[in-house]
Design a protein around this motif. Structure first.
Motif, mmCIF file in Angstrom:
data_model
loop_
_atom_site.group_PDB
_atom_site.id
_atom_site.type_symbol
_atom_site.label_atom_id
_atom_site.label_comp_id
_atom_site.label_asym_id
_atom_site.label_seq_id
_atom_site.Cartn_x
_atom_site.Cartn_y
_atom_site.Cartn_z
ATOM 1 N N ILE A 172 -24.171 -27.229 -14.649
ATOM 2 C CA ILE A 172 -25.247 -27.860 -13.876
ATOM 3 C C ILE A 172 -26.174 -26.798 -13.309
ATOM 4 O O ILE A 172 -27.401 -26.910 -13.378
ATOM 5 N N PHE A 173 -25.599 -25.724 -12.771
ATOM 6 C CA PHE A 173 -26.405 -24.632 -12.237
ATOM 7 C C PHE A 173 -27.228 -23.976 -13.346
ATOM 8 O O PHE A 173 -28.419 -23.699 -13.170
ATOM 9 N N ALA A 174 -26.604 -23.758 -14.504
ATOM 10 C CA ALA A 174 -27.318 -23.147 -15.633
ATOM 11 C C ALA A 174 -28.451 -24.047 -16.109
ATOM 12 O O ALA A 174 -29.533 -23.559 -16.456
ATOM 13 N N GLU A 175 -28.235 -25.343 -16.098
ATOM 14 C CA GLU A 175 -29.293 -26.263 -16.509
ATOM 15 C C GLU A 175 -30.487 -26.172 -15.569
ATOM 16 O O GLU A 175 -31.634 -26.182 -16.010
ATOM 17 N N ILE A 176 -30.231 -26.036 -14.304
ATOM 18 C CA ILE A 176 -31.324 -25.912 -13.327
ATOM 19 C C ILE A 176 -32.076 -24.610 -13.552
ATOM 20 O O ILE A 176 -33.306 -24.585 -13.610
ATOM 21 N N VAL A 177 -31.335 -23.508 -13.704
ATOM 22 C CA VAL A 177 -31.975 -22.210 -13.900
ATOM 23 C C VAL A 177 -32.751 -22.174 -15.210
ATOM 24 O O VAL A 177 -33.902 -21.723 -15.246
#
Length: 161
Positions: free
Chosen positions: A16-21
């Motif tokens: 989820i964090f990687a998708e945001i970044v």
């Protein structure tokens, strides 16, 4: 068994964090162009586009519950993992935590769709870009119902001799 669960949960949060970044970097060029266009418009004295009064009301009406829904979903998911790590797997509290997670994410997803609608983004594009949150929310709700069915069966079995 808890190691696998912890690994999967950490992996989920990292994804989820990687998708945001990645989303920020993919849209970086578009964001820079929009920023530069806004700066040029400001220097030329062009009035920026504002929300209509109804648009402002809808941003607040949908934004506040969406914000609290997403925060509640994150907290509920972390509490669910905490319960599982303390060997409290099949308890009604976990069903509640999974439901909070699912519905909180669903409220955030609905907010995304509404805001995209008001920004004239096609529904198909909006759904495509944020469908993974919708799928995760539905998955949490399905798992919660599976837990609830299992707990009801467990309670019935305890009542029988």
């Amino acid at each position: 068994m808890k190691k696998k669960l912890n690994l999967f949960c950490v992996l989920l949060l990292l994804l989820i964090f990687a998708e945001i970044v990645i989303g920020v970097f993919v849209n970086f060029e578009e964001n820079i162009q929009s920023f530069n266009q806004g700066m040029a418009d400001a220097q030329e004295g062009v009035e920026p586009i504002h929300y209509t009064p109804l648009g402002r009301v809808l941003v607040v009406v949908f934004g506040i519950p969406a914000f609290f829904g997403i925060i509640a979903a994150i907290i509920a998911f972390i509490r669910f993992i905490w319960n599982v790590n303390r060997d409290k797997v099949f308890v009604w509290r976990n069903v509640s935590m999974l439901r909070w997670t699912g519905w909180g994410i669903m409220v955030g997803y609905a907010y995304t769709l509404v805001m995209d609608f008001f920004h004239n983004i096609p529904l198909t594009k909006s759904f495509y870009e944020s469908s993974d949150y919708f799928i995760f929310a539905i998955f949490c709700l399905i798992v919660a119902e599976a837990f609830a069915i299992g707990l009801r069966l467990k309670e019935e079995q305890e009542l029988t001799i």
